[in-house]
Design a protein around this motif. Structure first.
Motif, PDB file in Angstrom:
ATOM      1  N   LEU A 160      57.838  23.825  40.944  1.00 18.27           N
ATOM      2  CA  LEU A 160      56.865  23.326  41.903  1.00 18.27           C
ATOM      3  C   LEU A 160      57.526  22.298  42.807  1.00 18.27           C
ATOM      4  CD1 LEU A 160      53.841  22.847  39.498  1.00 18.27           C
ATOM      5  CD2 LEU A 160      54.275  24.772  41.000  1.00 18.27           C
ATOM      6  N   ASN A 187      56.457  19.601  44.979  1.00 15.74           N
ATOM      7  CA  ASN A 187      55.451  18.679  45.496  1.00 15.74           C
ATOM      8  C   ASN A 187      55.963  17.260  45.270  1.00 15.74           C
ATOM      9  OD1 ASN A 187      53.166  17.563  46.516  1.00 15.74           O
ATOM     10  ND2 ASN A 187      51.949  17.854  44.655  1.00 15.74           N
ATOM     11  N   THR A 193      56.677  13.514  45.365  1.00 16.58           N
ATOM     12  CA  THR A 193      55.863  12.364  45.788  1.00 16.58           C
ATOM     13  C   THR A 193      56.556  11.037  45.511  1.00 16.58           C
ATOM     14  OG1 THR A 193      54.763  12.386  43.635  1.00 16.58           O
ATOM     15  CG2 THR A 193      53.701  13.600  45.424  1.00 16.58           C
ATOM     16  N   ASN A 216      51.809  28.950  34.234  1.00 19.69           N
ATOM     17  CA  ASN A 216      52.097  27.612  34.722  1.00 19.69           C
ATOM     18  C   ASN A 216      52.429  26.730  33.526  1.00 19.69           C
ATOM     19  OD1 ASN A 216      52.117  25.076  35.935  1.00 19.69           O
ATOM     20  ND2 ASN A 216      50.473  25.615  37.363  1.00 19.69           N
ATOM     21  N   PHE A 256      54.231  14.941  40.085  1.00 19.28           N
ATOM     22  CA  PHE A 256      52.809  14.634  40.221  1.00 19.28           C
ATOM     23  C   PHE A 256      52.601  13.129  40.082  1.00 19.28           C
ATOM     24  CE2 PHE A 256      52.965  18.974  38.646  1.00 19.28           C
ATOM     25  CZ  PHE A 256      52.130  19.632  39.536  1.00 19.28           C
ATOM     26  N   SER A 291      46.762  15.447  37.628  1.00 21.43           N
ATOM     27  CA  SER A 291      46.720  16.042  38.967  1.00 21.43           C
ATOM     28  C   SER A 291      47.002  17.531  38.952  1.00 21.43           C
ATOM     29  CB  SER A 291      47.731  15.340  39.885  1.00 21.43           C
ATOM     30  OG  SER A 291      47.476  13.957  39.973  1.00 21.43           O
ATOM     31  N   ILE A 292      47.617  18.021  37.872  1.00 19.54           N
ATOM     32  CA  ILE A 292      47.910  19.457  37.795  1.00 19.54           C
ATOM     33  C   ILE A 292      46.636  20.285  37.729  1.00 19.54           C
ATOM     34  CG2 ILE A 292      48.094  19.366  35.281  1.00 19.54           C
ATOM     35  CD1 ILE A 292      50.079  21.637  37.661  1.00 19.54           C
ATOM     36  N   ILE A 311      45.113  20.910  41.343  1.00 19.85           N
ATOM     37  CA  ILE A 311      46.057  21.743  42.099  1.00 19.85           C
ATOM     38  C   ILE A 311      46.022  23.183  41.595  1.00 19.85           C
ATOM     39  CG2 ILE A 311      48.509  22.113  42.564  1.00 19.85           C
ATOM     40  CD1 ILE A 311      48.858  19.093  42.590  1.00 19.85           C
ATOM     41  N   SER A 312      45.994  23.358  40.276  1.00 20.17           N
ATOM     42  CA  SER A 312      45.917  24.712  39.718  1.00 20.17           C
ATOM     43  C   SER A 312      44.566  25.347  39.997  1.00 20.17           C
ATOM     44  CB  SER A 312      46.172  24.664  38.210  1.00 20.17           C
ATOM     45  OG  SER A 312      47.444  24.114  37.924  1.00 20.17           O
ATOM     46  N   SER A 361      42.787  24.952  42.677  1.00 20.21           N
ATOM     47  CA  SER A 361      42.759  25.426  44.066  1.00 20.21           C
ATOM     48  C   SER A 361      43.488  26.747  44.245  1.00 20.21           C
ATOM     49  CB  SER A 361      43.378  24.372  44.980  1.00 20.21           C
ATOM     50  OG  SER A 361      44.754  24.162  44.643  1.00 20.21           O
ATOM     51  N   ARG A 362      44.374  27.119  43.301  1.00 19.14           N
ATOM     52  CA  ARG A 362      45.112  28.378  43.385  1.00 19.14           C
ATOM     53  C   ARG A 362      44.322  29.554  42.809  1.00 19.14           C
ATOM     54  NH1 ARG A 362      50.848  27.773  43.897  1.00 19.14           N
ATOM     55  NH2 ARG A 362      51.445  25.586  44.138  1.00 19.14           N
TER      56      ARG A 362
END
Length: 701
Positions: free
Chosen positions: A176, A178, A180, A235, A607, A612-613, A616-617, A619-620
């Motif tokens: 992944l 992402n 930050t 995942n 993350f 937070s995972i 995000i997961s 939304s997929r």
């Protein structure tokens, strides 16, 4: 117009008891006779005209009922059996085939249950322990077996969803992206450079550093891998998080289920003050399946220890009831004073753990044996505190004069508070250093939101601390067995001095040993999120511990002089275990929700928070799946579910209330029967004395 005289039933008997207390001997006898006549009319009637073939016809409600399970007098059962044997039913081939199938299924079920019972873990060893040392000591080993099975199943859960997928998808998945955080915080290379001496591997094995640190044993080795295909996706970060949550939920369900079983036993036996407990032990406690002399002696010893517990508690209760007001005031004052003394000892132990943890973390860069000692310094201090403070508290408890079962509970509560809070002090100290006392804007934590210089992968460091506590606890048990318990037994058996005989063989102290198991399991729960293989390590540890404890029990220990009741203690052990689960759950939830994950290691490295995972997961996912999950979380689903749960809960509460009233009525009936028997014995004694006096008077005449 004549009417039959009203017969007082059992309800009238208990109404009379509730209103006026227990009746006199004559009233009790009359009431019991009336109740007996009424109950005799309510015996289940047997249909003598029915045949086995008729009972098995379609529409008869299933297979023929078992005569042994039918509540009938023994003489009536024998008569029914003789009538059944004389009758030759005429059945069709279909009915005969059904009867044979039913009998075959019943035999198969019995054989399956027998085979499962045969494969029960440590079955014969537990029977031997219970016969020689009583149910209290046996409850420790039953508790240990429960934890072994729990840890092994938990390891299978973690291995199936995290470890094996990480091994399979490590080289074929995508990471992944992402990011930050700054690049300076993403450097993590624990592998040693250059030539490594051989003994360093041994030190790394004990401390979890070196080659052990960057392996599947710890959190830092797992990648943020995500495998996506047209028909399959996996995942790793999401699986890691959900597996940890399911692991804790699974352990909670197992604990609650076992607590329910233990609670049913406590209710059935009436706790520590069961009415008719002696009669139950004497008349229903014997196992008529005992065939060999060895099994018979074990069962005799088991019943002997149960009676010993009851008699000890009754003696102490009588002494407490005979105390005067001044003696009670003195006793309660001593107990209050001893509570403050024990609290002072526990607070001193907490301060020592705090200092040792700070010193160990500040000197974590040392190498060699000195570095290993510094690594294990918190574990050493915790072990010393867990040994010294409970020993002093046991001496304090001797002055408080509780009953044996209450003494066990009080000692266990003090030791629980010490061990759990000691572990809490260790975790609090680590939290202070990882998060800079919670101030992420300080100089040390401003760049990475945690102290990167001291903890480049703080999750692995927490896992290493729990790994060292688990391993050190096993090493201490082995050292005590080899260096203390066996030498003590040899000295006592071969040296006839008064000092050696005064010490004698050691007793198997159940509260301290059970607390050791609870403490070890709490450490595993706390570190399982940061060290996924810790449940497997704990399974091996508990298996070894079972054989170590069994060996020292039979070769080095004597039966305890003060026994305790195993039914109430087993339930209390599970309550303490639930406290340990709660402590570990708080640590895991806080780590997931609040602390910034390490940026250079682990599946959540990119993350801001581990939780937070989940969004995000989410939304997929597809639109249909999202709508379904939103519906589950909406009021349209939660309110009916809550209402249904409330109805089910009310049903079980009402059922429990009915059962409680039935138990109370049966106890009152047992008391009445006991009073009747006492009255009859007194009348027989009076008649015997009267006959003797009459015979003596005639002889004088």
């Amino acid at each position: 117009m004549s009417s039959e005289p009203q017969r007082p039933g059992s309800i009238q008997v208990y109404d009379y008891i509730e209103e006026n207390g227990y009746p006199s001997d004559q009233q009790s006898l009359r009431l019991r006779q009336a109740s007996s006549r009424e109950s005799n009319q309510n015996y289940p009637q047997y249909d003598w005209s029915s045949t086995p073939a008729e009972e098995n016809e379609e529409g008869s409600g299933g297979p023929p009922r078992d005569l042994r399970a039918t509540p009938l007098p023994m003489t009536l059962k024998r008569a029914v059996r003789q009538v059944q044997q004389m009758q030759v039913p005429v059945v069709s081939s279909r009915q005969s085939w059904r009867r044979k199938n039913i009998k075959s299924l019943q035999k198969l079920r019995k054989k399956a249950r027998g085979s499962l019972y045969f494969f029960t873990l440590w079955r014969k060893s537990l029977q031997k322990i219970g016969g020689n040392f009583g149910g209290g000591v046996q409850s420790y080993f039953l508790f240990l077996r429960f934890l072994v099975v729990l840890n092994f199943v938990s390891f299978l859960l973690i291995a199936g969803f995290v470890i094996i997928p990480s091994i399979v998808f490590r080289s074929i998945g995508t990471n992944l992206v992402n990011s930050t955080g700054p690049d300076e915080c993403m450097v993590y290379d624990p592998n040693s450079q250059g030539l490594v001496l051989f003994y360093n591997y041994f030190l790394d094995l004990l401390s979890g550093t070196g080659f052990m640190e960057y392996s599947y044993l710890f959190y830092g080795y797992y990648n943020n891998t995500m495998v996506e295909d047209s028909n399959f996706s996996y995942n790793i970060p999401l699986a890691y998080l959900f597996t940890a949550v399911f692991y804790f939920v699974f352990c909670l369900i197992c604990i609650i289920a076992r607590m329910g079983t233990a609670a049913r036993v406590v209710v059935a036996t009436g706790g520590s003050a069961a009415v008719g407990n002696y009669s139950m032990i004497l008349f229903t406690g014997w196992d008529y399946g005992c065939q060999a002399d060895r099994a018979t002696k074990l069962k005799q010893k088991n019943i002997h220890y149960r009676l010993q517990v009851d008699l000890e508690e009754e003696i102490i209760k009588k002494r407490a009831a005979a105390l005067t007001l001044c003696q009670k005031i003195v006793l309660y004052s001593i107990r209050v004073f001893m509570v403050f003394v024990s609290l002072g000892l526990i607070i001193a132990a907490f301060y020592g753990i705090f200092l040792a943890t700070n010193f160990s973390q500040e000197r974590s860069g040392e190498q060699g044996i000195l570095g290993l000692l510094l690594e294990y310094l918190p574990s050493i201090v915790i072990t010393i505190a867990n040994f010294v403070v409970p020993l002093l508290c046991e001496q304090i408890a001797l002055m408080e004069r509780y009953t044996p079962s209450n003494t066990v509970i009080v000692a266990l509560l003090r030791a629980v508070f010490l061990r759990f809070m000691g572990l809490g002090v260790l975790l609090f100290t680590l939290w202070r250093q990882i998060t800079c006392d919670g101030d992420t804007e300080s100089e040390k934590c401003k760049l990475c939101q945690y102290d990167y210089n001291l903890y480049p992968c703080w999750e692995t460091r927490v896992g290493q601390e729990m790994y060292k506590l688990t391993l050190f606890d096993l090493l201490i048990n082995i050292a005590v067995l080899v260096l203390v318990e066996f030498p003590r037994r040899m000295v006592v058996d071969n040296w006839s001095s008064k000092l050696a005989q005064w010490f004698g063989r050691q007793e198997f102290v159940v509260p301290a040993n059970v607390l050791g198991l609870v403490y070890g399991q709490t450490v595993v729960w706390t570190g399982a999120f940061f060290c996924p293989l810790l449940p497997l390590i704990n399974t091996i540890k508990f298996i070894l511990l079972f054989y170590f404890k069994k060996t020292t029990l039979f070769y080095n220990c004597r039966p305890a002089l003060k026994t305790f009741r195993s039914t109430t203690s087993t339930f209390f052990f599970l309550v303490v275990l639930l406290f340990g689960w709660s402590l570990a759950t708080v640590v895991m939830v806080y780590s997931i929700a609040e602390i910034r994950p390490s940026l250079g290691c682990g599946p959540f490295r990119f993350f801001t928070k581990m939780r937070s995972i989940v969004p995000i997961s989410f939304s997929r996912l597809s639109k249909v799946t999202q709508d379904f999950l939103f519906f589950i979380g909406s009021q349209s689903f939660s309110i009916p579910l809550f209402a249904l749960s409330f109805v089910v809960m009310c049903y079980f509460v009402a059922l429990a209330s009915v059962y409680g009233k039935s138990v109370a009525l049966l106890r009152a009936q047992l008391k009445l029967e006991g009073r009747d028997k006492q009255f009859l014995v007194k009348q027989i004694g009076k008649l015997s004395r009267h006959q003797i006096l009459k015979h003596t008077a005639r002889a004088h005449e």
